[in-house]
Design a protein around this motif. Structure first.
Motif, short mmCIF file in Angstrom:
data_model
loop_
_atom_site.label_atom_id
_atom_site.label_comp_id
_atom_site.label_asym_id
_atom_site.label_seq_id
_atom_site.Cartn_x
_atom_site.Cartn_y
_atom_site.Cartn_z
N CYS A 92 0.83 -1.22 0.00
CA CYS A 92 0.00 0.00 0.00
C CYS A 92 0.86 1.26 0.00
O CYS A 92 0.58 2.21 -0.74
N PHE A 93 1.90 1.29 0.81
CA PHE A 93 2.76 2.47 0.87
C PHE A 93 3.51 2.67 -0.45
O PHE A 93 3.72 3.81 -0.89
N GLN A 94 3.90 1.58 -1.09
CA GLN A 94 4.56 1.69 -2.39
C GLN A 94 3.60 2.26 -3.44
O GLN A 94 4.00 3.08 -4.27
N LYS A 95 2.35 1.83 -3.39
CA LYS A 95 1.35 2.36 -4.33
C LYS A 95 1.06 3.82 -4.04
O LYS A 95 0.87 4.62 -4.96
N ALA A 96 1.03 4.19 -2.76
CA ALA A 96 0.80 5.59 -2.40
C ALA A 96 1.91 6.48 -2.96
O ALA A 96 1.66 7.63 -3.34
N LEU A 97 3.12 5.94 -3.03
CA LEU A 97 4.25 6.70 -3.55
C LEU A 97 4.10 7.03 -5.03
O LEU A 97 4.68 8.01 -5.51
N THR A 98 3.32 6.24 -5.78
CA THR A 98 3.12 6.57 -7.19
C THR A 98 2.29 7.83 -7.33
O THR A 98 2.33 8.49 -8.37
N TYR A 99 1.55 8.20 -6.28
CA TYR A 99 0.76 9.42 -6.29
C TYR A 99 1.48 10.57 -5.57
O TYR A 99 1.28 11.74 -5.90
N TYR A 100 2.32 10.22 -4.58
CA TYR A 100 3.05 11.23 -3.82
C TYR A 100 4.53 10.84 -3.78
O TYR A 100 5.04 10.40 -2.75
#
Length: 239
Positions: A92-100
């Motif tokens: 989840c945190f890795q996916k959040a990084l694609t946005y931020y």
């Protein structure tokens, strides 16, 4: 009851996020296609400006929806982390990084979860997997510090990684010194630095750091532990 509420919260987050991933993306895709078809092929400055004005609100809405998806990934990752589901949290945190991609807090969480997953790989005797996760953790912590070199959690996280998981306590020392220059009474950082000094054979510095802990801490338990550790360092120093 508390556990049930946590489960329901995670389930709700998954449901909402799933909606963002599937139906939300489909809606945005159709909206973009509609915009492209109806805009024609503006050529003049006036036509281009008119097209921008016409679809500005749609573009803003698309950007906001994408922003919200990133936020939901972070929230869901935090829920997984609270429940010690480190692999799921990491995703989840890795996916959040694609946005931020410039958020140091997200990189810290990627580093933290990678360490936890790597530790689990030790138990499974999966050495290659363990090293891969530790390498990912190091990269994430360093990226967080590249964005904010005074970020205390990342300074402590990479120091812990170097001292214990990677067996490189000498590399931890500069980061711990920097953290203590910012947060001068951080007992956790002091304790880790005292251990890093001990592991690198710098016994005098280790003793000095334990003395500082003894003077600084207000916890009787922490003081007793520091006195015991100091005693062991002195015994080792005079062997």
């Amino acid at each position: 009851m508390k556990k049930l509420m946590i489960v329901l919260a995670v389930a709700l987050s998954v449901t909402v996020l799933s909606g963002c991933k599937n139906s939300g993306k489909d809606i945005l895709k159709k909206r973009i296609e509609k915009m492209e078809k109806s805009s024609g092929n503006p050529i003049s400055i006036e036509e281009i400006e008119e097209s921008i004005d016409k679809y500005y609100k749609d573009v803003e809405e698309i950007a906001e929806k994408n922003s919200q998806i990133g936020i939901w990934y972070k929230i869901l990752g935090t829920r997984y982390l609270d429940n010690k589901m480190y692999g799921k949290a990491l995703e989840c945190f890795q996916k959040a990084l694609t946005y931020y991609p410039d958020n140091p807090n997200l990189y810290y969480y990627v580093g933290l979860c990678s360490c936890y997953v790597g530790n689990a790989a030790i138990d499974a005797r999966a050495y290659d997997d363990m090293q891969d996760y530790y390498a990912l953790a190091e990269k994430a912590y360093l990226r967080a510090l590249a964005i904010d070199d005074r970020y205390g959690y990342a300074l402590y996280g990479i120091s812990t990684l170097y001292t214990f998981q990677l067996g490189r306590p000498e590399d931890a020392i500069p980061y711990l010194k920097k953290q203590l220059s910012i947060d001068t009474k951080n007992i956790d950082a002091m304790t880790l630095l005292a251990n890093a000094y001990y592991l690198t054979g710098q016994f005098d510095l280790s003793v000095d750091m334990f003395d500082e802990i003894i003077v600084t801490t207000k916890s009787d338990k922490t003081k007793a532990a520091a006195e015991e550790s100091k005693k062991k360092v002195l015994e080792r120093a005079y062997q």
